[in-house]
Design a protein around this motif. Structure first.
Motif, PDB file in Angstrom:
ATOM      1  N   LEU A   1     -10.873   8.255  14.879  1.00 33.04           N
ATOM      2  CA  LEU A   1     -11.774   7.815  15.954  1.00 33.04           C
ATOM      3  C   LEU A   1     -11.787   6.290  16.063  1.00 33.04           C
ATOM      4  O   LEU A   1     -11.800   5.738  17.167  1.00 33.04           O
ATOM      5  CB  LEU A   1     -13.178   8.358  15.718  1.00 33.04           C
ATOM      6  N   ILE A   2     -11.781   5.621  14.908  1.00 30.43           N
ATOM      7  CA  ILE A   2     -11.729   4.151  14.908  1.00 30.43           C
ATOM      8  C   ILE A   2     -10.433   3.694  15.581  1.00 30.43           C
ATOM      9  O   ILE A   2     -10.453   2.801  16.439  1.00 30.43           O
ATOM     10  CB  ILE A   2     -11.815   3.599  13.477  1.00 30.43           C
ATOM     11  N   GLU A   3      -9.314   4.273  15.175  1.00 30.70           N
ATOM     12  CA  GLU A   3      -8.027   3.871  15.739  1.00 30.70           C
ATOM     13  C   GLU A   3      -7.981   4.103  17.247  1.00 30.70           C
ATOM     14  O   GLU A   3      -7.477   3.265  17.998  1.00 30.70           O
ATOM     15  CB  GLU A   3      -6.890   4.599  15.026  1.00 30.70           C
ATOM     16  N   GLU A   4      -8.505   5.234  17.713  1.00 32.91           N
ATOM     17  CA  GLU A   4      -8.537   5.505  19.154  1.00 32.91           C
ATOM     18  C   GLU A   4      -9.384   4.462  19.886  1.00 32.91           C
ATOM     19  O   GLU A   4      -9.016   3.999  20.969  1.00 32.91           O
ATOM     20  CB  GLU A   4      -9.090   6.906  19.417  1.00 32.91           C
ATOM     21  N   ALA A   5     -10.511   4.081  19.298  1.00 29.41           N
ATOM     22  CA  ALA A   5     -11.382   3.080  19.917  1.00 29.41           C
ATOM     23  C   ALA A   5     -10.700   1.711  19.956  1.00 29.41           C
ATOM     24  O   ALA A   5     -10.777   0.996  20.961  1.00 29.41           O
ATOM     25  CB  ALA A   5     -12.708   2.993  19.158  1.00 29.41           C
ATOM     26  N   VAL A   6     -10.037   1.337  18.872  1.00 27.72           N
ATOM     27  CA  VAL A   6      -9.328   0.057  18.818  1.00 27.72           C
ATOM     28  C   VAL A   6      -8.224   0.019  19.871  1.00 27.72           C
ATOM     29  O   VAL A   6      -8.045  -0.984  20.572  1.00 27.72           O
ATOM     30  CB  VAL A   6      -8.778  -0.194  17.391  1.00 27.72           C
TER      31      VAL A   6
ATOM     32  N   PRO B   1     -15.477   0.631  25.582  1.00 28.42           N
ATOM     33  CA  PRO B   1     -14.978  -0.705  25.243  1.00 28.42           C
ATOM     34  C   PRO B   1     -15.949  -1.813  25.684  1.00 28.42           C
ATOM     35  O   PRO B   1     -16.162  -2.779  24.950  1.00 28.42           O
ATOM     36  CB  PRO B   1     -13.645  -0.780  25.984  1.00 28.42           C
ATOM     37  N   ALA B   2     -16.557  -1.674  26.851  1.00 19.28           N
ATOM     38  CA  ALA B   2     -17.511  -2.690  27.331  1.00 19.28           C
ATOM     39  C   ALA B   2     -18.732  -2.776  26.419  1.00 19.28           C
ATOM     40  O   ALA B   2     -19.227  -3.875  26.134  1.00 19.28           O
ATOM     41  CB  ALA B   2     -17.932  -2.385  28.763  1.00 19.28           C
ATOM     42  N   GLN B   3     -19.218  -1.646  25.942  1.00 17.81           N
ATOM     43  CA  GLN B   3     -20.360  -1.655  25.030  1.00 17.81           C
ATOM     44  C   GLN B   3     -19.975  -2.298  23.697  1.00 17.81           C
ATOM     45  O   GLN B   3     -20.759  -3.052  23.112  1.00 17.81           O
ATOM     46  CB  GLN B   3     -20.866  -0.227  24.802  1.00 17.81           C
ATOM     47  N   ARG B   4     -18.765  -2.010  23.224  1.00 20.14           N
ATOM     48  CA  ARG B   4     -18.334  -2.595  21.955  1.00 20.14           C
ATOM     49  C   ARG B   4     -18.163  -4.108  22.060  1.00 20.14           C
ATOM     50  O   ARG B   4     -18.547  -4.847  21.159  1.00 20.14           O
ATOM     51  CB  ARG B   4     -17.047  -1.928  21.460  1.00 20.14           C
TER      52      ARG B   4
ATOM     53  N   ASP C   1      -9.841  -0.402  23.306  1.00 25.63           N
ATOM     54  CA  ASP C   1     -10.258  -1.790  23.524  1.00 25.63           C
ATOM     55  C   ASP C   1      -9.061  -2.669  23.873  1.00 25.63           C
ATOM     56  O   ASP C   1      -9.142  -3.512  24.768  1.00 25.63           O
ATOM     57  CB  ASP C   1     -10.954  -2.353  22.283  1.00 25.63           C
ATOM     58  N   ARG C   2      -7.972  -2.464  23.163  1.00 22.72           N
ATOM     59  CA  ARG C   2      -6.761  -3.246  23.427  1.00 22.72           C
ATOM     60  C   ARG C   2      -6.211  -2.934  24.817  1.00 22.72           C
ATOM     61  O   ARG C   2      -5.859  -3.827  25.578  1.00 22.72           O
ATOM     62  CB  ARG C   2      -5.732  -2.976  22.337  1.00 22.72           C
ATOM     63  N   GLY C   3      -6.188  -1.665  25.174  1.00 24.28           N
ATOM     64  CA  GLY C   3      -5.648  -1.260  26.460  1.00 24.28           C
ATOM     65  C   GLY C   3      -6.516  -1.678  27.638  1.00 24.28           C
ATOM     66  O   GLY C   3      -6.006  -2.116  28.669  1.00 24.28           O
ATOM     67  N   GLU C   4      -7.831  -1.549  27.493  1.00 26.95           N
ATOM     68  CA  GLU C   4      -8.726  -1.844  28.611  1.00 26.95           C
ATOM     69  C   GLU C   4      -9.129  -3.310  28.697  1.00 26.95           C
ATOM     70  O   GLU C   4      -9.351  -3.828  29.788  1.00 26.95           O
ATOM     71  CB  GLU C   4      -9.985  -0.985  28.525  1.00 26.95           C
ATOM     72  N   LEU C   5      -9.255  -3.968  27.545  1.00 25.84           N
ATOM     73  CA  LEU C   5      -9.782  -5.333  27.534  1.00 25.84           C
ATOM     74  C   LEU C   5      -8.816  -6.364  26.967  1.00 25.84           C
ATOM     75  O   LEU C   5      -9.124  -7.550  26.963  1.00 25.84           O
ATOM     76  CB  LEU C   5     -11.091  -5.375  26.728  1.00 25.84           C
ATOM     77  N   GLY C   6      -7.689  -5.902  26.429  1.00 26.31           N
ATOM     78  CA  GLY C   6      -6.773  -6.833  25.773  1.00 26.31           C
ATOM     79  C   GLY C   6      -7.357  -7.389  24.493  1.00 26.31           C
ATOM     80  O   GLY C   6      -6.932  -8.424  23.993  1.00 26.31           O
ATOM     81  N   ARG C   7      -8.310  -6.693  23.929  1.00 25.62           N
ATOM     82  CA  ARG C   7      -9.037  -7.131  22.738  1.00 25.62           C
ATOM     83  C   ARG C   7      -8.433  -6.485  21.501  1.00 25.62           C
ATOM     84  O   ARG C   7      -8.339  -5.271  21.409  1.00 25.62           O
ATOM     85  CB  ARG C   7     -10.499  -6.714  22.916  1.00 25.62           C
ATOM     86  N   VAL C   8      -8.049  -7.300  20.538  1.00 23.48           N
ATOM     87  CA  VAL C   8      -7.471  -6.793  19.303  1.00 23.48           C
ATOM     88  C   VAL C   8      -8.518  -6.924  18.200  1.00 23.48           C
ATOM     89  O   VAL C   8      -9.017  -8.015  17.937  1.00 23.48           O
ATOM     90  CB  VAL C   8      -6.190  -7.573  18.922  1.00 23.48           C
ATOM     91  N   VAL C   9      -8.856  -5.793  17.587  1.00 30.88           N
ATOM     92  CA  VAL C   9      -9.911  -5.752  16.579  1.00 30.88           C
ATOM     93  C   VAL C   9      -9.364  -5.095  15.313  1.00 30.88           C
ATOM     94  O   VAL C   9      -8.745  -4.033  15.383  1.00 30.88           O
ATOM     95  CB  VAL C   9     -11.122  -4.933  17.094  1.00 30.88           C
ATOM     96  N   SER C  10      -9.615  -5.702  14.179  1.00 26.32           N
ATOM     97  CA  SER C  10      -9.221  -5.102  12.902  1.00 26.32           C
ATOM     98  C   SER C  10     -10.233  -4.029  12.523  1.00 26.32           C
ATOM     99  O   SER C  10     -11.339  -3.960  13.061  1.00 26.32           O
ATOM    100  CB  SER C  10      -9.184  -6.175  11.810  1.00 26.32           C
ATOM    101  N   ARG C  11      -9.867  -3.188  11.569  1.00 30.06           N
ATOM    102  CA  ARG C  11     -10.791  -2.169  11.074  1.00 30.06           C
ATOM    103  C   ARG C  11     -12.042  -2.822  10.488  1.00 30.06           C
ATOM    104  O   ARG C  11     -13.151  -2.344  10.697  1.00 30.06           O
ATOM    105  CB  ARG C  11     -10.103  -1.306  10.017  1.00 30.06           C
TER     106      ARG C  11
END
Length: 150
Positions: A89-94, A56-59, A97-107
């Protein structure tokens, strides 16, 4: 994780500059990355999976790239046949990111970030700016031969 290998039509909203960047990076990889797929959709699947493999930090660091911050203009939704495994894999990464950073990202935002990272890697491989994007992508474009043609 699913073992289903069938592709699923997946919509990605592309801003014009990012669509051009994706095509340019793909063309550069055809000639400079021997492991690069020879079809755009396979290349896209690969860069999406590579992006999902980042932390998540790299993304989030990639998300701060100016190419993503200064995107303007109307885009277009394109449908790409992506493997179920890639989508998972995309969904797991999203979710990570939401869980670790509170970041919400669309596909689509995730795809844009993946393309920016892939384009940077392609520029580093070729040691110069990317080639201009082709007006249209051919289905199976010719590649640079890996050995001299006799």
């Amino acid at each position: 994780m699913s073992t289903d290998a069938r592709p699923v039509r997946t919509g990605i909203y592309w801003k014009p500059s990012l669509w051009a960047l994706a095509r340019s990076a793909y063309v550069a990889d055809l000639d400079h990355d021997p492991g690069s797929p020879d079809a755009f959709v396979a290349w896209l699947g690969r860069v999406l999976e590579q992006h999902a493999a980042r932390t998540p930090a790299q993304r989030v660091a990639i998300a701060e790239d100016p190419q993503l911050q200064n995107v303007t203009g109307a885009g277009v939704n394109r449908s790409h046949p992506l493997e179920v495994r890639t989508i998972e894999l995309i969904e797991e990464a999203v979710i990570a990111d939401r869980g670790e950073l509170g970041r919400v990202v669309s596909r689509s935002a995730f795809a844009a970030e993946a393309v920016v990272a892939a384009a940077q890697a392609a520029r580093e491989r070729i040691g110069r700016p990317l080639p201009p994007p082709p007006a249209r992508l051919s289905n199976r474009p010719p590649r640079r031969p890996t050995r001299p043609v006799s």
